[in-house]
Design an enzyme around this catalytic site. Structure first.
Site, short mmCIF file in Angstrom:
data_model
loop_
_atom_site.label_atom_id
_atom_site.label_comp_id
_atom_site.label_asym_id
_atom_site.label_seq_id
_atom_site.Cartn_x
_atom_site.Cartn_y
_atom_site.Cartn_z
N TYR A 277 5.76 22.41 7.68
CA TYR A 277 4.90 23.27 6.87
C TYR A 277 3.63 23.67 7.62
CZ TYR A 277 7.86 22.06 2.92
OH TYR A 277 8.92 21.90 2.08
N LYS B 14 -2.42 -8.85 -9.22
CA LYS B 14 -2.66 -7.55 -9.88
C LYS B 14 -1.85 -6.47 -9.17
CE LYS B 14 -6.75 -6.51 -7.12
NZ LYS B 14 -8.21 -6.66 -7.04
C1 LIG Z 1 -8.56 -7.84 -6.32
C2 LIG Z 1 -9.61 -8.81 -6.69
C3 LIG Z 1 -9.71 -10.03 -6.03
C4 LIG Z 1 -8.85 -10.40 -4.84
O1 LIG Z 1 -9.38 -9.76 -3.71
P1 LIG Z 1 -8.67 -9.86 -2.28
O2 LIG Z 1 -9.63 -9.19 -1.38
O3 LIG Z 1 -7.39 -9.11 -2.38
O4 LIG Z 1 -8.47 -11.29 -2.00
C5 LIG Z 1 -10.65 -10.93 -6.49
N1 LIG Z 1 -11.46 -10.62 -7.53
C6 LIG Z 1 -11.40 -9.45 -8.18
C7 LIG Z 1 -12.33 -9.17 -9.30
C8 LIG Z 1 -10.48 -8.50 -7.78
O5 LIG Z 1 -10.42 -7.33 -8.42
#
Ligand SMILES: *Cc1c(COP(=O)(O)O)cnc(C)c1O
Length: 375
Positions: free
Chosen positions: A263, A36
């Site tokens: 800044y 993702k």
């Molecule tokens: C992102 C996600 C994962 C993976 O999690 P990690 O901690 O990056 O291994 C698994 N299940 C869901 C529903 C997620 O959104």
């Protein structure tokens, strides 16, 4: 060579090694590799070939873009979505054969409607609230929760294939308790959905942290993201970070003692100071909160970001590094020489999890692959 002010470098060998290490830890439990957010900013186009070469047959996505790109790259395995999708997304994902995450009865009805629009049933994983995330899972403690699960299973366009949950905390005790509750509640959900399913339903709730810390959370499948990229608080040192953020020194100037810097005059020099301009700023995803707090590596040594970050520049104090010259490589995340700016360093400096930073770098900056496996 990438010709922007900054770039991220993805070590594809580290990802391949991390997969092998995670698999060794898991034994026979199947793995869903999570890509993702464009493979956590590492780039689906770079990461997917590594996963395919390693024989990964299942990936997890959030957006359709990741699913369509995976198919274009020749991925023939299963694709699981890890959040409730909008109706239009579900219809658009049909051609990539995405298994949907059913986030409650109202959402399952959207999946059902999409199934009718595309003319075939859609495989779904029914989310239950066993771990207490209270985000998208059906609450089986509530009167009516069981009926909702049954109703999801009874929707004609929905083909149940799994029961899932997601943990709220990276804490061993919390995960162990959640996994126990998931064992009980998923059994109920499986019984309620079983009649509408074609085969045995898969139960899954573990992320990288859970899978590597609490074996009882693994069930039939684990969803591994962070560990692939070498960024998990589980088992420090087990996995290798795959991403570096790099730039170069663009300009170098010397300012007298007592000069105010950047800044809001956030910093004041206490001695004659040599300040290096690095051409990255908050618009490049290096959050403004890092100003005055983050360290970078230049010439293999640490130097501090002293100013309140600008949109596209930051200033590093290199007074103690007289060898630093214009054009020298600056590492803002990852290793240089024997030292490394770690995820923990970035988290301490920003007060955020490192993924909050690097997923943005992935969108904003060019990427290149390195390692023997790089194309
Ligand atoms: C992102 C996600 C994962 C993976 O999690 P990690 O901690 O990056 O291994 C698994 N299940 C869901 C529903 C997620 O959104």
């Amino acid at each position: 060579m990438t010709r922007g002010p900054g770039w991220i470098e993805v070590d594809v060998d580290a990802i391949a090694d991390n997969i092998a290490i995670v698999r060794r830890e898991l034994g026979t439990t199947p793995l869903c590799a999570v890509v993702k957010a464009d493979a956590y900013g590492h780039g689906v186009d770079l990461v997917l070939p590594v996963l395919m070469a390693a024989g990964v047959d299942r990936i997890g996505v959030t957006g359709n873009d990741e699913a369509h790109r995976a198919r274009r790259l020749g991925f023939r395995g299963r694709i699981l979505r890890l959040r409730p999708a909008l109706r239009e997304e579900i219809e658009d994902a049909a051609s990539a054969h995405v298994e949907e995450w059913a986030g409650g009865l109202a959402h399952a009805r959207e999946i059902d409607a999409a199934a009718r629009a595309i003319g075939r049933r859609i495989g779904v994983h029914v989310s239950i609230n066993a771990t207490g995330l209270s985000r998208d899972g059906v609450d089986l403690h509530r009167a009516g929760g069981r009926e909702e699960v049954s109703a999801i299973g009874g929707l004609p366009g929905v083909r149940p294939i799994g029961v899932c949950a997601h943990f709220p905390c990276e804490d061993e005790h919390d995960v162990a308790e959640g996994a126990e509750e998931f064992r009980a509640q998923s059994a109920q959900a499986v019984a309620l959905l079983g009649a509408g399913a074609d085969g045995p339903l898969e139960r899954h709730c573990a992320t990288s942290y859970a899978a590597l810390t609490v074996p009882a959370s693994r069930f039939d499948l684990v969803r591994i993201g962070a560990a692939l990229y070498g960024d998990t608080s589980a088992r420090p040192g087990l996995l290798k970070p795959a991403l570096r953020l790099l730039s170069r020194v663009a300009a170098l100037n010397v300012y007298s003692a007592g000069s105010t810097v950047g800044y809001d005059r956030m910093h004041r020099t206490t001695r004659t100071s040599r300040l290096a301009v690095v051409p990255l700023g908050y618009a490049d995803g290096f959050h403004r909160v890092l100003g005055g707090r983050a360290q970078v590596l230049v010439g293999g040594r640490r130097a501090t970001v002293v100013d309140k970050l600008a949109m596209n520049t930051l200033l590093v104090d290199v007074t103690d590094h007289p060898e630093v010259q214009v054009g020298d490589e600056v590492v803002l995340a990852g290793a240089q020489g024997a030292d490394a700016i770690t995820a923990q360093d970035l988290e301490a400096a920003s007060g955020q999890i490192a993924a909050d930073l690097y997923t943005a770098w992935g969108r904003l900056l060019p990427r290149r692959a390195c390692g023997a496996g790089a194309a």
